[in-house]
Design a protein around this motif. Structure first.
Motif, PDB file in Angstrom:
ATOM      1  N   GLU A 120     -11.887  19.083  30.691  1.00  0.00           N
ATOM      2  CA  GLU A 120     -12.646  17.855  30.526  1.00  0.00           C
ATOM      3  C   GLU A 120     -13.635  17.711  31.667  1.00  0.00           C
ATOM      4  N   SER A 121     -14.724  17.037  31.405  1.00  0.00           N
ATOM      5  CA  SER A 121     -15.726  16.849  32.444  1.00  0.00           C
ATOM      6  C   SER A 121     -15.188  15.919  33.520  1.00  0.00           C
ATOM      7  N   LEU A 122     -15.742  16.067  34.695  1.00  0.00           N
ATOM      8  CA  LEU A 122     -15.339  15.223  35.809  1.00  0.00           C
ATOM      9  C   LEU A 122     -15.616  13.758  35.496  1.00  0.00           C
ATOM     10  N   ASP A 123     -16.713  13.483  34.812  1.00  0.00           N
ATOM     11  CA  ASP A 123     -17.044  12.104  34.445  1.00  0.00           C
ATOM     12  C   ASP A 123     -15.992  11.499  33.524  1.00  0.00           C
ATOM     13  N   SER A 124     -15.518  12.261  32.536  1.00  0.00           N
ATOM     14  CA  SER A 124     -14.513  11.713  31.617  1.00  0.00           C
ATOM     15  C   SER A 124     -13.190  11.482  32.334  1.00  0.00           C
ATOM     16  N   ILE A 125     -12.866  12.322  33.298  1.00  0.00           N
ATOM     17  CA  ILE A 125     -11.640  12.132  34.082  1.00  0.00           C
ATOM     18  C   ILE A 125     -11.768  10.890  34.959  1.00  0.00           C
ATOM     19  N   ARG A 126     -12.928  10.714  35.578  1.00  0.00           N
ATOM     20  CA  ARG A 126     -13.153   9.518  36.400  1.00  0.00           C
ATOM     21  C   ARG A 126     -13.077   8.252  35.551  1.00  0.00           C
TER      22      ARG A 126
ATOM     23  N   GLU B  67     -11.432   7.835  32.775  1.00  0.00           N
ATOM     24  CA  GLU B  67     -10.030   7.613  32.412  1.00  0.00           C
ATOM     25  C   GLU B  67      -9.259   7.023  33.586  1.00  0.00           C
ATOM     26  N   ASN B  68      -9.484   7.516  34.786  1.00  0.00           N
ATOM     27  CA  ASN B  68      -8.821   6.962  35.970  1.00  0.00           C
ATOM     28  C   ASN B  68      -9.202   5.500  36.171  1.00  0.00           C
ATOM     29  N   TYR B  69     -10.477   5.191  35.983  1.00  0.00           N
ATOM     30  CA  TYR B  69     -10.944   3.807  36.121  1.00  0.00           C
ATOM     31  C   TYR B  69     -10.291   2.915  35.066  1.00  0.00           C
ATOM     32  N   ARG B  70     -10.227   3.403  33.822  1.00  0.00           N
ATOM     33  CA  ARG B  70      -9.608   2.631  32.749  1.00  0.00           C
ATOM     34  C   ARG B  70      -8.134   2.369  33.054  1.00  0.00           C
TER      35      ARG B  70
ATOM     36  N   LEU C   4      -3.620  -1.135  34.891  1.00  0.00           N
ATOM     37  CA  LEU C   4      -2.566  -1.460  35.860  1.00  0.00           C
ATOM     38  C   LEU C   4      -2.794  -2.827  36.494  1.00  0.00           C
ATOM     39  N   GLU C   5      -4.039  -3.125  36.846  1.00  0.00           N
ATOM     40  CA  GLU C   5      -4.350  -4.427  37.435  1.00  0.00           C
ATOM     41  C   GLU C   5      -4.030  -5.555  36.464  1.00  0.00           C
ATOM     42  N   SER C   6      -4.342  -5.347  35.199  1.00  0.00           N
ATOM     43  CA  SER C   6      -4.049  -6.338  34.175  1.00  0.00           C
ATOM     44  C   SER C   6      -2.539  -6.557  34.052  1.00  0.00           C
ATOM     45  N   LEU C   7      -1.779  -5.470  34.075  1.00  0.00           N
ATOM     46  CA  LEU C   7      -0.315  -5.587  33.999  1.00  0.00           C
ATOM     47  C   LEU C   7       0.262  -6.299  35.219  1.00  0.00           C
ATOM     48  N   LYS C   8      -0.291  -6.012  36.397  1.00  0.00           N
ATOM     49  CA  LYS C   8       0.185  -6.676  37.620  1.00  0.00           C
ATOM     50  C   LYS C   8      -0.029  -8.174  37.538  1.00  0.00           C
TER      51      LYS C   8
END
Length: 93
Positions: A69-75, A77-80, A85-89
């Motif tokens: 996968e491209s680095l952009d798609s990985i970034r 996904e990490n951001y999403r 996680l913030e929403s769950l917290k």
């Protein structure tokens, strides 16, 4: 989860070019996933340990692509995942 809800879950999970995810699925959901993506490579990574009878699976929808996968798609996904996680917290506290 209804069939439509599960299809929306899959769509959300694999949007924006993401083709590899770790998902917690029931046997019924796993069967549905295999029906819609017969070429997917799916590997169980945990045993069933919860009341919903679900296990964790690594799911790769396009194993024959041969390119990572491209680095952009990985970034993205990490951001999403970070937003999720913030929403769950916020719900917990």
């Amino acid at each position: 989860m209804t069939k439509n809800e599960f299809e929306q879950f899959l769509s959300d999970s694999f949007r924006e070019g993401i083709s590899f995810r770790e998902l917690r699925l029931s046997e019924k959901e796993l069967t549905h996933l295999k029906t819609h993506f017969p070429s997917a490579v799916i590997r169980r990574t945990s045993e069933v340990h919860d009341a919903y009878r679900k296990s964790w699976y690594e799911v790769c929808l396009h194993p024959s692509k041969g390119k990572p996968e491209s680095l952009d798609s990985i970034r993205e996904e990490n951001y999403r995942l970070k937003r999720e996680l913030e929403s769950l917290k916020k719900r917990i506290y």
